[in-house]
Design an enzyme around this catalytic site. Structure first.
Site, short mmCIF file in Angstrom:
data_model
loop_
_atom_site.label_atom_id
_atom_site.label_comp_id
_atom_site.label_asym_id
_atom_site.label_seq_id
_atom_site.Cartn_x
_atom_site.Cartn_y
_atom_site.Cartn_z
N HIS A 25 0.84 -1.20 0.00
CA HIS A 25 0.00 0.00 0.00
C HIS A 25 0.88 1.25 0.00
CE1 HIS A 25 -3.93 1.87 0.86
NE2 HIS A 25 -3.28 2.71 1.66
N MET B 23 -12.22 4.24 4.73
CA MET B 23 -11.24 4.77 5.69
C MET B 23 -11.75 4.54 7.12
SD MET B 23 -8.72 5.76 3.94
CE MET B 23 -7.76 6.34 5.34
N MET C 35 0.14 11.63 -0.64
CA MET C 35 -0.55 12.79 -0.05
C MET C 35 0.03 14.07 -0.63
SD MET C 35 -0.46 11.63 3.90
CE MET C 35 -0.91 9.99 4.42
C1 DX5 Z 1 -3.83 7.22 6.38
C2 DX5 Z 1 -3.29 6.23 5.38
C3 DX5 Z 1 -3.10 4.86 5.93
C4 DX5 Z 1 -2.19 4.78 7.10
C5 DX5 Z 1 -2.35 3.48 7.80
O1 DX5 Z 1 -4.11 8.40 5.72
O2 DX5 Z 1 -4.15 6.12 4.27
O3 DX5 Z 1 -2.75 3.94 4.92
O4 DX5 Z 1 -0.86 4.95 6.76
O5 DX5 Z 1 -1.51 3.50 8.88
P1 DX5 Z 1 -1.88 2.85 10.28
O6 DX5 Z 1 -2.03 1.39 10.03
O7 DX5 Z 1 -0.73 3.22 11.12
O8 DX5 Z 1 -3.18 3.47 10.73
ZN ZN Z 2 -3.88 4.44 2.82
#
Ligand code: DX5
Ligand code: ZN
Length: 234
Positions: free
Chosen positions: A42, A146, A46
């Site tokens: 993944h 999310m 951003m």
């Molecule tokens: C948040 C991201 C996630 C995040 C997940 O904006 O999209 O992919 O990095 O990280 P954890 O597992 O630490 O919540």
């Molecule tokens: Zn993510």
């Protein structure tokens, strides 16, 4: 190029988020995750505009592509995904998930991603209802719910997103679509059970994988141990 459409939707797939890894060793970290049993990787992109944080973009992805043959499950937390879809595909992404809440019209983004040959995913922020994605379900390959506000790793899991996961899964099953249901944010060996019990089969995990005290192998095995929900159980 790996094809997300060939992955099963009825067993747990683990997608470690590199956001929590050691960026100075990004290539090695991805390789380690693959060796430890990750199904895909993944990549959290951003832009400092759609979310209040900046991570990395096509040049970094192009460079790690040389080190890994894994499927790059790319999560675009950017305002203009259609504008940049080709750049991410050219960099070596196999799959692009964009946010329904981005600045561009949904059909235009779907078309732009399809044109690149990548598979298409739509992500929903916590405040966006399940029904918002229903009109697009037959044109996409993945829904990403999310379970934190997008922008940062290491946040707490939002259990109130589970009704949404179940609603999306029910609609996917009702229409007999081959669409992956993925959840992202605050998932670890414990919360993964809740997530799987609500129909999610693709698990994104950053902190709980890359910072697990017992290492990557144990972390990924813990996530795989959750049982994917059987169709009849929902
Ligand atoms: C948040 C991201 C996630 C995040 C997940 O904006 O999209 O992919 O990095 O990280 P954890 O597992 O630490 O919540
Ligand atoms: Zn993510």
């Amino acid at each position: 190029m790996s094809d997300l459409r060939k992955l099963p939707t009825d067993r747990i797939l683990v997608s470690p988020s590199v956001l929590a890894c050691d960026f100075s060793r990004l290539g090695d970290e991805i390789e380690r995750a693959g060796d430890a049993g990750a199904d895909v990787i993944h990549l959290d992109v951003m832009d400092g505009h759609f979310v209040p944080n900046i991570s990395f973009g096509p040049p970094v992805i192009r460079s790690v592509r040389k080190r890994s043959g894994m499927l790059f499950d790319t999560h675009l937390m950017i305002s203009e995904p259609a504008r940049y879809a080709k750049a991410f595909a050219d960099a070596g992404c196999d799959h692009l998930t964009f946010h329904l809440e981005c600045s561009e019209p949904t059909d235009r983004v779907i078309d732009a991603i399809r044109q690149t040959g990548c598979t298409v995913g739509i992500s929903l922020k916590p405040a966006t209802p399940a029904e918002a994605v229903f009109p697009w379900l037959d044109r996409i390959d993945l829904v990403l719910v999310m379970t934190v506000e997008p922008g940062f790793g290491g946040q707490s899991f939002m259990a109130d997103q589970m009704t949404k996961c179940a609603a999306v899964k029910r609609e996917i099953l009702r229409r007999k679509l081959h669409v992956q249901l993925e959840a992202d944010g605050g998932i670890d060996g414990k919360t993964v059970r809740t997530v799987a019990a609500h129909g999610v089969n693709m698990i994104v995990a950053g902190t709980s994988v890359f910072r697990h005290p017992e290492g990557l192998d144990v972390a990924i095995a813990e996530l795989h141990a959750a049982t994917a929900l059987l169709d009849s159980e929902l």
